[in-house]
Design an enzyme around this catalytic site. Structure first.
Site, PDB file in Angstrom:
ATOM      1  N   HIS A 191       0.806  -1.232   0.000  1.00  0.00           N
ATOM      2  CA  HIS A 191       0.000   0.000   0.000  1.00  0.00           C
ATOM      3  C   HIS A 191       0.839   1.282   0.000  1.00  0.00           C
ATOM      4  O   HIS A 191       0.300   2.357  -0.273  1.00  0.00           O
ATOM      5  CB  HIS A 191      -0.921   0.038   1.225  1.00  0.00           C
ATOM      6  CG  HIS A 191      -1.961  -1.039   1.243  1.00  0.00           C
ATOM      7  ND1 HIS A 191      -2.833  -1.237   0.190  1.00  0.00           N
ATOM      8  CD2 HIS A 191      -2.267  -1.985   2.170  1.00  0.00           C
ATOM      9  CE1 HIS A 191      -3.645  -2.257   0.487  1.00  0.00           C
ATOM     10  NE2 HIS A 191      -3.312  -2.729   1.677  1.00  0.00           N
ATOM     11  N   ASP A 215      -3.138 -10.776  -1.967  1.00  0.00           N
ATOM     12  CA  ASP A 215      -3.582 -10.224  -0.676  1.00  0.00           C
ATOM     13  C   ASP A 215      -5.069  -9.866  -0.789  1.00  0.00           C
ATOM     14  O   ASP A 215      -5.559  -9.551  -1.864  1.00  0.00           O
ATOM     15  CB  ASP A 215      -2.755  -8.958  -0.405  1.00  0.00           C
ATOM     16  CG  ASP A 215      -2.897  -8.390   0.999  1.00  0.00           C
ATOM     17  OD1 ASP A 215      -1.939  -8.538   1.781  1.00  0.00           O
ATOM     18  OD2 ASP A 215      -3.934  -7.762   1.285  1.00  0.00           O
TER      19      ASP A 215
HETATM   20 ZN   LIG Z   1      -3.985  -7.005   3.083  1.00  0.00          ZN
END
Ligand SMILES: [Zn+2]
Ligand SMILES: [Zn+2]
Length: 391
Positions: free
Chosen positions: A133, A169
């Site tokens: 991220h 993910d």
């Molecule tokens: Zn994650």
């Protein structure tokens, strides 16, 4: 399938610690390494290597200089963390030596990329990495430096002309997608829970790449509640055909274990056995389509005793060409270590007792009323034609 494999590990990566009560508890990394050792994977199947921390010029392949400087300042004085850079937030609180710990994790992924590109290893694993991220100019979602993007960027710097990144993910791999949004040399594929129900609220199928890079970003937005059969069906309906068409020279994969039905932060219902099956598929795909060059990273995963160590130990064992039979008992010594450190009871076997199965999308057709099939079709329609493939 053979070739040497490396496991990147420096115990100091456990210094990546946002503090008590934060879901990203570094015990998840320590317990994974102890389980790897309990299975003897560090003696033979995997060569354990500690790479150097990433320096400023390497971090600068992805991150802005002013952001790196802001991390350094927050690291030296956590109270001065600059919210404009996503530092000092609830998700990314500043902590002492934050820069050092983050750069060390990044260094392991960069070192993995170098080893694989130079042929020192065919596969390299950094389960402390996968911090997907982090943005070029800011921290986000428990991620400070984007080691996954840095591994890809380093492969390009070393001369790779095409690199594929596959992210399974439960959250969208937004930082890696952003880093290479306008770069046709990098194919990013992310399978994740639908942005309507989960952070970071991006990863729509319509996000397909920027100027000059049409089709280079691929997003599969899975309905909340998707289980093994749907997750595997989606993976196999999208990833192999794109890799075959793109012909990467290296494959970087992110194996966040937060797709699991026990994970407290998301809403998919995937088992350890399906996670293991996807790790095996990624390994096979690296050999089939990426000249065997495979960098495998960790990622999210907040069931830190029940899920993460087993999932990534399977991943490491697969990369080391000594896969662990899912019916194996978890070594007693490790279960004691878990109890000593967490006061929780560890699982007894390397399986959730599921046998992952899925229906192939190409054979047998699809169901237009099924939400999983709608998600897969939306992705195929959005990007397959750009790769010369039929949706
Ligand atoms: Zn994650
Ligand atoms: Zn192999």
């Amino acid at each position: 399938m053979s070739g040497r494999a490396q496991l990147m590990w420096d115990e100091a990566v456990t210094g990546y610690d946002f503090g008590p009560g934060h879901p990203m508890d570094p015990v998840r990394l320590a317990l994974t390494m102890r389980l790897v050792e309990a299975f003897g994977l560090h003696r033979g199947p995997l060569e354990v290597v500690a790479a150097k921390p990433a320096g400023d010029s390497t971090l600068g392949l992805v991150h802005r200089a002013d952001y790196i400087e802001a991390v350094r300042r927050a690291s030296a004085d956590p109270a001065s963390a600059d919210l404009d850079y996503g530092l000092g937030t609830e998700d990314d609180p500043a902590f002492p030596r934050m820069h050092e710990a983050s750069a060390l994790i990044a260094g392991q992924s960069v070192g993995a990329a170098e080893a694989v590109w130079r042929g020192e290893a065919s596969h390299a694993v950094n389960f402390a990495g996968g911090l997907h991220h982090a943005m070029p100019g800011g921290a986000s979602g428990f991620c400070v430096y984007n080691d996954a993007a840095l591994a890809v960027a380093r492969l390009l710097e070393l001369g790779a002309e095409r690199v594929a990144y596959v992210d399974v993910d439960v959250h969208h791999g937004d930082g890696v997608q952003a880093a290479f949004w306008e770069d046709p040399r990098v194919l990013t594929i992310s399978l994740h829970e639908h942005p309507q129900t989960l952070f970071p609220q991006t990863g729509w199928p319509e996000e397909t790449g920027g100027e000059g890079a049409a089709g280079s970003a691929v997003n599969v937005a899975l309905p909340a509640g998707t289980g093994d059969a749907g997750w595997l069906r989606a993976f196999h309906a999208v990833v192999p055909e794109l890799l075959a068409a793109f012909r990467p020279q290296a494959l970087v994969t992110q194996h966040g274990a937060d797709t699991h039905f026990e994970d407290p932060l998301a809403h998919l219902a995937v088992s350890l056995d399906a996670q293991r099956a996807v790790a095996e598929s990624c390994h096979a795909l690296a050999h089939e389509h990426a000249e065997g060059r495979w960098v495998a990273l960790g990622g999210g995963g907040y069931a830190v005793v029940e899920v993460v160590p087993r999932s990534w130990t399977h991943l490491a064992a697969i990369a080391g060409h000594r896969p662990i039979d899912p019916t194996s008992r978890v070594p007693e010594e490790w279960r004691h270590e878990v109890f000593r450190r967490t006061r929780q009871l560890a699982p007894q076997r390397m399986t959730d007792g599921r046998t992952p199965q899925w229906r192939d999308f190409a054979e047998g057709g699809y169901d237009p009323a099924d939400r999983l099939d709608q998600a897969v079709l939306a992705t195929r329609r959005a990007v397959f034609p750009a790769h010369g493939l039929l949706p």
